[in-house]
Write a protein that holds these residues in place. Structure first.
Motif, PDB file in Angstrom:
ATOM      1  N   GLN A   1      67.281  58.623  30.045  1.00 32.22           N
ATOM      2  CA  GLN A   1      66.944  59.369  31.252  1.00 32.22           C
ATOM      3  C   GLN A   1      65.443  59.272  31.459  1.00 32.22           C
ATOM      4  O   GLN A   1      64.657  59.602  30.559  1.00 32.22           O
TER       5      GLN A   1
ATOM      6  N   MET B   1      69.897  65.942  25.766  1.00 33.16           N
ATOM      7  CA  MET B   1      70.064  65.544  27.154  1.00 33.16           C
ATOM      8  C   MET B   1      71.539  65.646  27.504  1.00 33.16           C
ATOM      9  O   MET B   1      72.396  65.720  26.612  1.00 33.16           O
TER      10      MET B   1
ATOM     11  N   SER C   1      68.970  50.403  28.755  1.00 35.62           N
ATOM     12  CA  SER C   1      69.826  51.535  28.463  1.00 35.62           C
ATOM     13  C   SER C   1      71.253  51.122  28.161  1.00 35.62           C
ATOM     14  O   SER C   1      72.189  51.496  28.851  1.00 35.62           O
TER      15      SER C   1
END
Length: 294
Positions: A68, A146, A290
Motif C-alpha cells: 500500500q 494493513m 507487489s
C-alpha cells in the motif's frame, strides 16, 4: 502457422502453472472430450465439498496488493518511475524482531497464525531495481498492520511500515506469506485450443466485489482474449479463450491483456477457479513491485 506458434507459447505458460503443487491431481480432460461450458461445470463440481475447498477456506489467500503506497504517491514522475522499476535506497537500520509468527485477523473474528517475514526480507521484495535511475529513499521501518482483501473477505494483516523520504505516511508491505495452495481435485485440460486457454492471473477485484480484472494471453494476429463465467454458490469458474483467430503467417509473440469480468453478485468467499487448469486463479504479477501468490 499462427495457431501452432501461439499454441507452443501458451503451452509453456500452462506447463509452468500446472507443474506447481498439483502433482497428485487426477488427470484432466482433453478439450476434444468436453466443450468449455461442460468443462467449467466439471471444475465447479470437483471443488464442491472437496478437501481442497475445505483447506482453501481456512487459508490466507490475498486478493489485494501486498503493498500500500503512501498518501499522495507519487509526487512526481521520477518517484513513479522509481517505484515501477523497484529502485530504492536504504538510509536506515532495518529493525530485528523477536517475533517469529504473527496473526492474520478477519472481521468475523477468525484468525490464522503465520510465519512473520523479516523487515529485511520485506524490503528486499521492494528493492530489486539496482539501476542508476531515480530511487525512493527509505529512512525508517517499524512493524504495524494493513487491511487486505482476501478470499475470506477483508483482513488485518501484519505489515512492515517503511518511511519514505518526502512522504508523510509510510509505504506498507505485508509481513506474512500466503498459505500453500491445496492440490486441485481435478487436473488440467491436456491440450490447449483457441476455445480454452489458461488465465495468466487475477489483477483486481473492485470494491463492489462484482467486477474482476483478469490477465489473459493471446497472440499478435487475433482479436484478443475473452473470458466466460460460470457462477455457483461456492465458486466462480472463468474460461479464457482467444477470439478472431485466422490461418496464415503471423509472428510468434505472446501478449497479455486485461479483461474485465462482470459477476451477477459479489464474489464474496466463493473460490475463483480457472477452467483450464482446474485450480484457483493466481493473484498478482510475478515481477511487479507487489506480487502476492502464483
Amino acid at each position: 502457422m499462427r495457431y501452432v506458434k501461439l499454441l507452443v507459447t501458451l503451452g509453456l505458460v500452462a506447463a509452468a502453472a500446472v507443474g506447481c503443487g498439483d502433482d497428485r491431481a487426477p488427470a484432466g480432460n482433453s478439450v476434444r472430450d468436453v466443450d468449455t461450458a461442460e468443462r467449467a461445470r466439471q471444475v465447479a463440481t470437483a471443488w464442491e465439498g472437496s478437501e481442497a475447498a475445505r483447506v482453501w477456506r481456512q487459508g490466507y489467500y490475498p486478493l489485494g496488493d501486498a503493498v500500500q503506497l503512501p498518501d499522495g504517491a507519487f509526487h512526481n514522475d521520477a518517484d513513479k518511475r522509481a517505484y515501477a522499476t523497484q529502485n530504492f535506497q536504504l538510509r536506515t537500520h532495518l529493525p530485528d524482531t523477536a517475533k517469529k509468527q504473527a496473526k492474520v485477523r478477519w472481521r468475523d473474528g477468525d484468525s490464522l497464525t503465520l510465519p512473520l517475514t523479516s523487515a529485511r526480507a520485506a524490503y528486499d521484495k521492494l528493492d530489486r531495481g539496482e539501476n542508476p535511475g531515480p530511487a525512493l529513499t527509505v529512512t525508517g521501518a517499524r512493524l504495524g498492520s494493513m487491511t487486505v482483501l482476501t478470499s475470506r473477505g477483508k483482513a488485518t494483516v501484519p505489515a512492515w511500515l517503511f518511511t519514505v523520504k518526502g512522504y508523510d505516511t509510510p509505504l506498507k508491505r505485508v509481513a506474512v506469506t500466503p498459505s500453500k495452495r491445496p492440490p486441485s481435485p481435478i487436473g488440467a485440460v491436456q491440450q490447449e485450443t483457441d476455445e480454452l486457454v489458461p488465465l495468466s492471473g487475477l489483477k483486481t477485484v473492485a470494491q463492489d466485489g462484482r467486477t474482476l480484472t483478469v490477465l489473459a494471453k493471446h497472440g499478435a494476429c487475433d482479436d484478443g482474449p475473452a473470458v466466460d463465467v460460470l457462477e455457483t454458490g461456492k465458486s466462480v469458474v472463468l474460461s479464457a479463450s482467444i477470439r478472431g483467430t485466422s490461418d496464415g503467417p503471423c509472428t510468434s509473440q505472446s501478449l497479455t491483456e486485461k479483461v474485465t469480468v462482470k459477476l451477477r453478485r459479489p464474489v464474496g468467499e466463493r473460490i475463483l477457479l480457472d477452467a483450464f487448469t482446474g485450480r484457483p486463479v493466481p493473484y498478482g504479477e510475478p515481477y511487479s513491485a507487489s506480487p502476492s501468490w502464483r
